[in-house]
Design a protein around this motif. Structure first.
Motif, short mmCIF file in Angstrom:
data_model
loop_
_atom_site.label_atom_id
_atom_site.label_comp_id
_atom_site.label_asym_id
_atom_site.label_seq_id
_atom_site.Cartn_x
_atom_site.Cartn_y
_atom_site.Cartn_z
N ILE A 123 19.01 -6.23 -8.89
CA ILE A 123 18.87 -4.95 -8.18
C ILE A 123 20.07 -4.06 -8.50
O ILE A 123 19.91 -2.85 -8.73
CB ILE A 123 18.77 -5.18 -6.66
N GLU A 215 18.74 -2.47 -11.89
CA GLU A 215 18.11 -1.25 -11.37
C GLU A 215 19.15 -0.17 -11.08
O GLU A 215 18.84 1.02 -11.15
CB GLU A 215 17.34 -1.56 -10.08
N ARG A 306 15.18 -2.17 -1.38
CA ARG A 306 14.66 -2.68 -2.66
C ARG A 306 14.43 -4.19 -2.61
O ARG A 306 13.45 -4.70 -3.16
CB ARG A 306 15.62 -2.35 -3.80
#
Length: 322
Positions: A123, A215, A306
């Motif tokens: 993430i 990400e 997320r």
């Protein structure tokens, strides 16, 4: 019959005898006695501190105590006036921690660099400046007790509890997060690094982001972002160009020269968005703890969201018929 003499009679008798002695005294001796009495009178003090000129006055110890106290009070008041008029010296300056200067790599060559905690499809990846002495010795990220990194991860929502430095290796498994630094070598603090080597770490950092494709990238400190900016633009960002939080899309890290580069999701890779957070170092006193928490909170909320979305996707995938 003779009456016994009383004390009063004795006093009268003594006074009469004294008067007779004075009358029978030799004039020369009488003059000398008078002068001696006058000289003794010069040493008698009144409340004003001046000699008493009253002849024949006898002062006892009890009667002179108020005079001495009054004189002492005058002396103390005079000293106070003198001290008030004297120039006052400024208070001693507080000792400040002397700033560090550049230290060559040889100074800390005995310390091992910190291992990156990276893997694909995270993430986010946190980017620190470089390992400190305590961190390098412990072998775990942000190990110094004064560093607020682990505390801010928890308070912002990046983690559901306050982790320990030795749990840094578990970040990918537990929270889908990783960690690296813009400079590899350890120092006492960031001031012992040169601006040139800080900027030189930017392309290495870009290559890591491109390889693992997280990400998002979280820059842990303004100085790190300034170093990346110097590499990209040849100068530090102007005050109007710097901001904490999410940066413009054009500032994404890990861009590829290949326009067909794809990420782990199969979509075209445009680089990882950048979030600039405050430094967590205990030496960074320009930002108060409450301000740091406010800066970190938006990123923590995004990471938490997320992670929840990923959990839902994994659950849906496992429940799908095969």
């Amino acid at each position: 019959m003779n009456r016994p003499r009383s004390l009063g009679d004795n006093s009268t008798l003594i006074d009469h005898e004294t008067d007779q002695d004075e009358k029978n005294m030799d004039p020369t001796k009488k003059l000398a006695a008078t002068r001696m009495s006058e000289q003794l009178d010069r040493f008698k003090y009144t409340v004003s501190g001046k000699p008493s000129r009253t002849p024949g006055t006898v002062q006892t110890a009890a009667s002179t105590r108020p005079i001495r106290r009054a004189r002492m009070t005058e002396i103390l008041e005079e000293r106070k006036v003198m001290s008030d008029d004297a120039p006052t010296s400024p208070p001693p300056a507080k000792k400040r921690r002397l700033p560090s200067k550049y230290a060559p790599p040889s100074k800390y060559a005995h310390l091992a660099p910190l291992q990156d905690i990276l893997e694909p499809n995270l993430i986010c990846v946190f980017v620190g400046t470089n390992p400190g002495i305590r961190t390098s010795t412990a072998g775990h990220a942000y190990a110094h007790p004064s560093n607020m990194f682990w505390k801010l991860l928890h308070s912002s929502g990046c983690t559901d509890r306050r982790c320990k430095p030795e749990e840094d290796v578990d970040l990918p498994r537990l929270y889908s997060m990783g960690n690296t630094n813009i400079v590899e070598r350890p120092t006492k603090d960031a001031a012992e690094l040169s601006k040139a080597e800080m900027a030189a770490g930017a392309p290495i950092l870009d290559a890591k982001v491109l390889k693992y494709k997280p990400e998002a990238v979280c820059i842990v400190g303004k100085g790190i972002w300034e170093a990346i900016w110097r590499h990209r633009y040849g100068r530090n960002p102007k005050p109007s160009e710097f901001k904490y939080g999410w940066q413009d899309e054009k500032e994404a890290m890990g861009r590829s020269d290949d326009p067909n580069e794809t990420g782990s999701d199969g979509k075209l890779w445009r680089g990882a968005p950048v979030f600039v957070a405050s430094s967590t170092s205990g030496l960074s006193a320009s930002t108060k703890p409450v301000e740091k928490e406010a800066i970190w909170r938006p990123f923590g909320e995004w990471v938490k969201a997320r992670r929840a979305e990923r959990a839902v996707a994994v659950t849906a995938l496992s429940d799908a018929p095969r």
